[in-house]
Design an enzyme around this catalytic site. Structure first.
Site, PDB file in Angstrom:
ATOM      1  N   HIS A   4      52.854  -4.824  30.293  1.00 18.87           N
ATOM      2  CA  HIS A   4      51.623  -5.357  31.709  1.00 18.87           C
ATOM      3  C   HIS A   4      51.189  -6.481  31.793  1.00 18.87           C
ATOM      4  CE1 HIS A   4      48.075  -5.456  34.003  1.00 18.87           C
ATOM      5  NE2 HIS A   4      47.486  -5.185  32.792  1.00 18.87           N
ATOM      6  N   HIS A  42      46.025 -12.051  36.851  1.00 18.76           N
ATOM      7  CA  HIS A  42      46.309 -11.068  35.973  1.00 18.76           C
ATOM      8  C   HIS A  42      45.355  -9.461  35.685  1.00 18.76           C
ATOM      9  CE1 HIS A  42      47.373  -9.066  32.086  1.00 18.76           C
ATOM     10  NE2 HIS A  42      48.338  -8.682  33.081  1.00 18.76           N
ATOM     11  N   SER A  43      45.838  -8.091  36.613  1.00 20.29           N
ATOM     12  CA  SER A  43      44.852  -7.300  36.146  1.00 20.29           C
ATOM     13  C   SER A  43      43.899  -7.075  36.343  1.00 20.29           C
ATOM     14  CB  SER A  43      44.802  -6.534  34.661  1.00 20.29           C
ATOM     15  OG  SER A  43      44.234  -5.252  34.700  1.00 20.29           O
ATOM     16  N   TYR A  44      42.782  -6.696  36.024  1.00 21.44           N
ATOM     17  CA  TYR A  44      41.217  -6.768  36.454  1.00 21.44           C
ATOM     18  C   TYR A  44      40.951  -8.002  37.329  1.00 21.44           C
ATOM     19  CZ  TYR A  44      36.514  -8.520  35.788  1.00 21.44           C
ATOM     20  OH  TYR A  44      35.134  -8.539  35.635  1.00 21.44           O
ATOM     21  N   GLY A  64      42.729  -9.494  39.325  1.00 16.50           N
ATOM     22  CA  GLY A  64      43.085  -9.319  40.853  1.00 16.50           C
ATOM     23  C   GLY A  64      41.237  -9.128  41.656  1.00 16.50           C
TER      24      GLY A  64
END
Length: 242
Positions: free
Chosen positions: A224, A76-78, A80
């Site tokens: 998000h 998720h988010s960072y 990745g």
């Protein structure tokens, strides 16, 4: 039964996958939700020496210690950034990569370097400038969490998210990811876009990979933190990969 490793994003911890992990386990899957060094229940280990490499090793260590193969690896988010680094090193153990409203880096990218590609110049400059100012002025090298309200987290869970998020080392966002090309062996990749908040840098990645061979792009109508807003729906989508 599938093996899932769910990797959280910045400021969060494995706690954010609580409901999604529960739904997957109820369906019979094995689920691990490791927490990065310096956040969550490991916040006491925070410091300027914590980098992206630290977090990649956290997840590698989890997979290796649990002797997992055929892993569906979700970031998720960072996160990745983290799962891309992990897959580069142990691709034979990875069945699928799932980018959950996440950054998709290439060789040499840092998260900070990706922001100008994914956001209008004035927005990316504001983000980067704010991150540096907060890190330097308030907590000496730690980046402050973005409030859940700005990510349009569902209203009744915002307080839960805000009180559990903690500052994260600025170095984790600034370190370039060095890749050897091993991750290309992972043939199944999914991009899940959270389509219910802005300004989102992740629309850039969803558009970039939509229609590319080996990629599937799907949208969730939420903020998000998909695993917080729509945990059961996310679990259902992930289970379909198993």
């Amino acid at each position: 039964m599938a093996n899932f490793v769910l990797v959280h994003g910045a400021w969060h911890g494995g706690w954010c996958y609580r409901d999604t992990a529960a739904a997957l386990r109820k369906a019979g899957h094995r689920v691990l939700t490791p927490t990065h060094t310096g956040v969550g229940q490991r916040a006491h280990l925070s410091g300027e020496n914590v980098t992206l490499e630290t977090h990649i090793r956290d997840v590698l260590g989890c997979i290796e210690a649990e002797e997992l193969d055929d892993v569906i690896l979700v970031g998720h988010s960072y996160g990745g950034m983290v799962i891309t680094g992990v897959a580069d090193r142990i691709a034979p153990k990875i069945r699928s990569l799932v980018y959950l409203d996440a950054f998709v880096p290439e060789h040499g990218d840092s998260l900070m370097a990706l922001l100008p590609k994914a956001l209008p110049p004035e927005v990316s400059a504001q983000f980067i400038g704010g991150f540096h100012a907060a890190a330097l002025d308030k907590h000496c090298g730690l980046m402050q969490p973005i409030p859940a309200e700005l990510f349009n987290v569902v209203a009744d869970k915002r307080d839960w998210v805000n009180r559990r998020c903690v500052p994260q080392a600025l170095a984790t966002y600034e370190m370039p990811l060095l890749l050897a090309g091993g991750g290309s062996a992972v043939k199944q990749r999914v991009y899940i876009l959270a389509d219910g908040w802005d300004p989102s840098p992740f629309r850039y990645f969803a558009k970039l990979y939509d229609g590319k061979p080996g990629w599937q792009v799907v949208k969730f109508p939420c903020g998000h933190d998909v695993m917080v807003d729509m945990p059961n729906e996310l679990a259902e989508k992930l289970a379909a990969l198993g």
